[in-house]
Design a protein around this motif. Structure first.
Motif, short mmCIF file in Angstrom:
data_model
loop_
_atom_site.label_atom_id
_atom_site.label_comp_id
_atom_site.label_asym_id
_atom_site.label_seq_id
_atom_site.Cartn_x
_atom_site.Cartn_y
_atom_site.Cartn_z
N VAL A 101 0.83 -1.20 0.00
CA VAL A 101 0.00 0.00 0.00
C VAL A 101 0.86 1.25 0.00
N GLY A 102 2.00 1.21 0.67
CA GLY A 102 2.88 2.38 0.74
C GLY A 102 4.01 2.15 1.71
N ILE A 103 4.70 3.24 2.05
CA ILE A 103 5.79 3.23 3.02
C ILE A 103 5.24 3.77 4.33
N GLY A 104 5.77 3.28 5.46
CA GLY A 104 5.37 3.80 6.76
C GLY A 104 6.58 3.99 7.64
N LEU A 105 6.36 4.67 8.77
CA LEU A 105 7.42 4.92 9.74
C LEU A 105 7.01 4.31 11.07
N VAL A 106 7.81 3.37 11.58
CA VAL A 106 7.52 2.70 12.85
C VAL A 106 8.82 2.50 13.61
N GLN A 107 8.70 2.10 14.87
CA GLN A 107 9.89 1.66 15.59
C GLN A 107 10.04 0.16 15.42
N ALA A 108 11.29 -0.31 15.54
CA ALA A 108 11.59 -1.70 15.21
C ALA A 108 10.74 -2.69 15.98
N VAL A 109 10.40 -2.37 17.26
CA VAL A 109 9.67 -3.32 18.08
C VAL A 109 8.31 -3.65 17.50
N ALA A 110 7.74 -2.72 16.71
CA ALA A 110 6.41 -2.93 16.14
C ALA A 110 6.43 -3.85 14.92
N ALA A 111 7.63 -4.11 14.38
CA ALA A 111 7.72 -4.89 13.14
C ALA A 111 7.91 -6.37 13.39
N GLY A 112 7.89 -6.79 14.67
CA GLY A 112 8.09 -8.20 14.98
C GLY A 112 7.11 -9.09 14.25
N GLY A 113 7.62 -10.10 13.55
CA GLY A 113 6.78 -11.04 12.80
C GLY A 113 6.59 -10.64 11.35
N PHE A 114 6.71 -9.34 11.04
CA PHE A 114 6.52 -8.89 9.66
C PHE A 114 7.80 -9.02 8.85
N LEU A 115 8.96 -8.81 9.49
CA LEU A 115 10.22 -8.92 8.77
C LEU A 115 10.44 -10.33 8.25
N GLU A 116 10.01 -11.33 9.07
CA GLU A 116 10.14 -12.71 8.64
C GLU A 116 9.26 -13.01 7.43
N ARG A 117 8.24 -12.22 7.22
CA ARG A 117 7.33 -12.41 6.09
C ARG A 117 7.74 -11.60 4.87
N GLY A 118 8.87 -10.89 4.99
CA GLY A 118 9.39 -10.18 3.83
C GLY A 118 9.38 -8.67 3.93
N LEU A 119 8.79 -8.10 4.96
CA LEU A 119 8.79 -6.65 5.11
C LEU A 119 10.23 -6.14 5.16
N VAL A 120 10.47 -5.03 4.47
CA VAL A 120 11.81 -4.42 4.43
C VAL A 120 11.83 -3.23 5.38
N MET A 121 12.89 -3.14 6.17
CA MET A 121 13.04 -2.03 7.12
C MET A 121 14.36 -1.32 6.87
#
Length: 312
Positions: free
Chosen positions: A235-255
């Motif tokens: 959908v787009g780019i977002g801004l978050v802190q790393a702790v919120a991305a748990g579980g998404f990086l393993e699914r391919g999310l790029v940070m």
């Protein structure tokens, strides 16, 4: 009928004889016999038949003992409750958290806490930061974790963490090849924004305004986990802190780290009018340990700011 007479009757039923009951109660056997006689007179029926020097419970006595036993079970439960309050301050704990920590740090803290207090029941609720504040100030919850946009007047608060913001995006996004995302990179880009009242969003927009940059906000949401989910869907780019991305990086999310640095700040909230129980103090210690266990950044995330000073 008084409590001492009931206690003697209970001891005789449990021990099987007046002499053994006297030993349990550390009284004389005549004292036991006298208490039983007084109890039988008070209630109006015989509790025992005296057969060849032995006390044999009557049917009425057995019925009466069932209720006496229930009352003693209740008394034992009260003793256990008193022991838990003495040792831990309470028999249960209620914790509320913003979503960013509700899917990572708080579950880890609950596991650490239960390793030490397996018998303590925990109620855990994820809510918006403003709702977390209300739950704590109303006395419904003992501890809250909330973002720094909440009104802090009337609630005891301490900084829990300060996490540096990173940009999240789907794999294959043009910006995914860059090691660092800068304000100019976001100009006109489809952007998933946090709610307008989020102070981290305010800090980001101050940086973007200073650079003359305007992203294209396509979705607005209060939850960092939703930002990650939407970014993963392209959908787009977002801004978050790393702790919120748990579980998404393993699914391919790029940070990727964002510069200049923007921080998300989180507060621990407590009711201001009550002393903290031992349980609350132990759970805070578990939260700090869980936070420190998660300080290693995931791939693509910036190194975290040094941990805040431990709570006392």
């Amino acid at each position: 009928m008084n409590h001492r007479q009931i206690e003697v009757f209970h001891a005789v039923m449990i021990a099987g004889s007046a002499s053994r009951a006297a030993e349990l109660l550390q009284v004389t056997q005549p004292a036991v016999s006298r208490a039983l006689a007084e109890l039988e007179k008070a209630i109006g029926f015989a509790l025992f038949d005296r057969i060849r020097g032995r006390l044999v419970p009557t049917p009425e006595g057995r019925l009466f003992f069932a209720d006496v036993q229930a009352s003693f079970t209740g008394l034992d439960r009260l003793r256990g409750s008193a022991a838990r309050i003495r040792d831990f301050g309470s028999g249960s704990l209620r914790v509320a958290s913003l979503a960013a920590y509700g899917n990572s740090v708080v579950p880890r803290a609950i596991r650490l806490f239960r390793d030490r207090h397996p018998d303590i029941a925990i109620t855990f609720q994820i809510a918006l930061s403003a709702q977390v504040r209300e739950l704590v100030t109303q006395g419904s919850f003992h501890i809250g974790l909330a973002a720094d946009e909440v009104e802090l007047a009337g609630v005891e608060h301490r900084i829990f963490s300060s996490g540096r913001a990173s940009c999240v995006m789907p794999p294959g996004h043009p910006l995914a090849a860059r090691p660092v995302i800068r304000p100019a990179d976001l100009d006109g880009v489809a952007f998933i924004a946090l709610s307008a009242e989020d102070r981290a969003r305010g800090r980001l927009h101050a940086v973007l305004d200073a650079a003359g940059v305007r992203p294209n906000i396509v979705v607005e949401t209060p939850f960092a986990a939703t930002v990650c989910a939407l970014a993963l869907e392209g959908v787009g780019i977002g801004l978050v802190q790393a702790v919120a991305a748990g579980g998404f990086l393993e699914r391919g999310l790029v940070m990727r780290p964002f510069e200049p640095e923007v921080y998300f700040r989180t507060h621990l909230l407590f009711r201001p009018d009550t002393q903290k129980s031992i349980l609350v103090k132990h759970f805070v210690a578990a939260l700090l340990a869980a936070r420190d266990q998660g300080t290693q950044p995931p791939p693509g995330a910036p190194s975290p700011r040094p941990a805040a000073r431990r709570l006392r």
